[in-house]
Design a protein around this motif. Structure first.
Motif, PDB file in Angstrom:
ATOM      1  N   ARG A  70      23.995  51.857 -14.837  1.00  8.09           N
ATOM      2  CA  ARG A  70      24.126  50.494 -15.350  1.00  8.09           C
ATOM      3  C   ARG A  70      24.148  49.474 -14.215  1.00  8.09           C
ATOM      4  O   ARG A  70      23.609  48.372 -14.351  1.00  8.09           O
ATOM      5  CB  ARG A  70      25.366  50.374 -16.239  1.00  8.09           C
ATOM      6  CG  ARG A  70      25.234  51.082 -17.586  1.00  8.09           C
ATOM      7  CD  ARG A  70      24.120  50.509 -18.462  1.00  8.09           C
ATOM      8  NE  ARG A  70      24.344  49.123 -18.813  1.00  8.09           N
ATOM      9  CZ  ARG A  70      24.758  48.690 -20.002  1.00  8.09           C
ATOM     10  NH1 ARG A  70      24.961  49.557 -20.983  1.00  8.09           N
ATOM     11  NH2 ARG A  70      24.931  47.418 -20.238  1.00  8.09           N
ATOM     12  N   GLN A  76      22.976  56.571 -24.155  1.00  6.71           N
ATOM     13  CA  GLN A  76      22.157  55.899 -23.138  1.00  6.71           C
ATOM     14  C   GLN A  76      21.245  56.871 -22.381  1.00  6.71           C
ATOM     15  O   GLN A  76      21.171  56.869 -21.151  1.00  6.71           O
ATOM     16  CB  GLN A  76      23.059  55.105 -22.184  1.00  6.71           C
ATOM     17  CG  GLN A  76      23.734  53.938 -22.892  1.00  6.71           C
ATOM     18  CD  GLN A  76      24.656  53.132 -22.007  1.00  6.71           C
ATOM     19  OE1 GLN A  76      24.207  52.369 -21.150  1.00  6.71           O
ATOM     20  NE2 GLN A  76      25.948  53.297 -22.195  1.00  6.71           N
ATOM     21  N   LEU A 130      18.365  52.421 -21.165  1.00  9.56           N
ATOM     22  CA  LEU A 130      19.056  51.344 -21.872  1.00  9.56           C
ATOM     23  C   LEU A 130      18.006  50.503 -22.582  1.00  9.56           C
ATOM     24  O   LEU A 130      17.091  49.969 -21.949  1.00  9.56           O
ATOM     25  CB  LEU A 130      19.847  50.479 -20.892  1.00  9.56           C
ATOM     26  CG  LEU A 130      20.602  49.296 -21.495  1.00  9.56           C
ATOM     27  CD1 LEU A 130      21.652  49.762 -22.488  1.00  9.56           C
ATOM     28  CD2 LEU A 130      21.236  48.461 -20.391  1.00  9.56           C
TER      29      LEU A 130
END
Length: 520
Positions: free
Chosen positions: A90, A402, A410
């Motif tokens: 992320r 994810q 994503l």
């Protein structure tokens, strides 16, 4: 030394002082982990770089991603590898969205250009998410320039499409202040936030005091309770405006504006009462959309959890019972996370696929809002409807969701039973910057709860028997480096058994159990 050289020496001294201490920026030069070694996590970035064709390159291309991450982000490790992998994924994907413009940095939502975006491909829908995620990045310039661009990038005025979407920007900016303690930047944006609030009052406030919004301008196009052109009073915008009013009142107090503080406290209290009385369905025990026909929508949607994102519902009045629905498979509980509408509804997933449906499919935008709200319930409300086990379960499902074709991914939204990313093959969907995750790890899972005082509080939402160890390190908080660790046996980190907080390498709080601890 003659006068000329004295002047030169003075200029050099001032320059050195400015470069070593960015007064008022909230950016400390400290970037040193106490326990964890950054190089132990570089392999994640090497893998991410190798797993894709780099479709677009902006300020920080893939070959510079690790250098940027090493300087800017907190380090995290735990015994559950997928949590660790998605945490670094992320950060790796977030920096892709940092874009340089003639007016400073912007943070995009889509990497590819969208026809409905504003200048520089900016979209306002997820600005609150961007602020809450980027508040943990050590260098403040990315999010600060992005925010100023939104509010002053149009010849000193807001960007043309700032008001295309509802937002909780004032709330997010105050939350960022709680992390970096940068009063200067917050109060610089204070007049913009007052103006922002007035625009929404003028354009979207009903006669009864509630705010209305089209579903699409909440970023939630095809919902069960409304439509793209319907003017409903939704839990979203009303909760956002409550949160913004509370934040502006706190800014006003910091500024010394007593009248403004009092005015916005009244606005917040009025909205709180309206949400609790008009949007609460006592039969369904849930916050629902209040339609333009002045009736409740009679369907539970994930937006009914958003009031807790801002700690809006009054404690001890039974509102927390709504949270039982996240455990109910007829409610919002699905194999790959929390649905955006209750599964018992006969209209669940009836809108088709491919037109941004919020009729039940899982959207990370909503998942991150609901998980933030759930963390608030577990931290701030005395209730017996949900527990740490529920938070950990949903975070685990969020992590598991994810992935796409076996790799970290994503996108926009996914099927609740198969985990398949709907429209995931579309280039536009890749690395969709429309949610938070690392903020949830830091403030929820590990439990660092930002505060306005000098105490440091951690309340991990990890069940006692789930992990034997974990560590969050290199967190820049109030200008200090914070380290939080759990070591059940004391053999992992060699700092003793238990749960510990360190400030600049010095232990400041400890407990034998995995529980809330607060430094003195």
């Amino acid at each position: 030394m003659n006068f000329k050289y004295k002047i030169i020496a003075f200029v050099i001294l001032i320059s050195a002082l400015n470069s070593s201490c960015k007064s008022g920026s909230g950016h400390s030069q400290k970037s040193q982990a106490v326990i964890l070694k950054a190089e132990n996590y570089k392999h994640y970035v090497d893998y991410f770089n190798a797993m894709e064709d780099e479709n677009l390159k902006f300020v920080i291309p893939n070959d510079s991603a690790w250098t940027w991450m090493k300087k800017n982000v907190p380090l995290f490790e735990c015994p559950q590898q997928n949590f660790e992998e998605i945490y670094y994924f992320r950060w790796w994907s977030a920096r892709k969205h940092i874009k340089k413009t003639p007016q400073g940095f912007a943070i995009t939502e889509f990497l590819v250009d969208r026809s409905y975006a504003d200048k520089y491909n900016m979209i306002a829908c997820a600005v609150g998410h961007h602020i809450n995620e980027f508040r943990w990045v050590h260098d403040p310039q990315y999010i600060e320039q992005d925010v100023k661009l939104w509010y002053r990038g149009n010849d000193g005025k807001p960007m043309n499409k700032l008001y295309k979407f509802s937002s909780w920007t004032a709330d997010a900016l105050y939350n960022r202040y709680l992390v970096n303690y940068d009063k200067t930047f917050l109060l610089d944006m204070y007049p913009d936030m007052i103006t922002d609030y007035a625009v929404w009052e003028k354009d979207r406030q009903r006669k009864d005091g509630l705010f209305w919004q089209h579903d699409v301008k909440d970023g939630m196009e095809e919902s069960l309770s409304g439509g793209r052109k319907v003017q409903n009073a939704r839990p979203t915008i009303n909760s956002y405006m409550y949160g913004n009013a509370v934040a502006i009142a706190k800014m006003a107090e910091m500024k010394g504006d007593k009248d403004v503080k009092a005015k916005f406290e009244v606005k917040a209290n009025d909205l709180k009462q309206l949400v609790e009385t008009k949007l609460w369905n006592s039969k369904a025990e849930f916050f629902e959309t209040f339609t333009e026909k002045d009736t409740l929508a009679q369907v539970r949607e994930a937006i009914g959890f958003i009031p807790w994102y801002f700690n809006l519902p009054e404690k001890n009045k039974g509102f927390e019972k709504a949270w039982e629905q996240i455990k109910d498979e007829k409610g919002f509980s699905a194999p790959f996370g929390l649905t955006t509408a209750e599964r018992r509804s006969p209209r669940f997933r009836t809108h088709g696929t491919g037109t941004c449906e919020w009729d039940g499919a899982i959207w990370p935008f909503a998942s991150s809002q609901t998980l933030t709200a759930l963390a608030n319930v577990l931290n701030n409300y005395d209730q017996n409807f949900v527990a740490k086990t529920d938070y950990f379960k949903q975070m685990s499902l969020y992590v598991e969701s994810q992935y796409f074709h076996g790799k970290p991914y994503l996108g926009e939204y996914l099927d609740e039973t198969t985990g398949y990313w709907l429209m995931g093959e579309r280039e536009r969907s890749r690395y969709y910057n429309h949610s938070t995750f690392n903020d949830l790890v830091i403030t929820g899972l590990v439990g660092l709860r930002p505060r306005a005082d000098e105490k440091i509080e951690a309340n991990p939402l990890i069940p006692q028997d789930k992990w034997d160890w974990f560590c969050l390190d290199n967190v820049l908080y109030h200008g200090n480096i914070i380290t939080i660790l759990w070591d059940k046996t004391g053999e992992k980190y060699h700092k003793g058994k238990g749960f510990r907080i360190f400030k600049n390498g010095k232990e400041i709080a400890v407990s034998e159990k995995l529980e809330r601890i607060v430094s003195n």
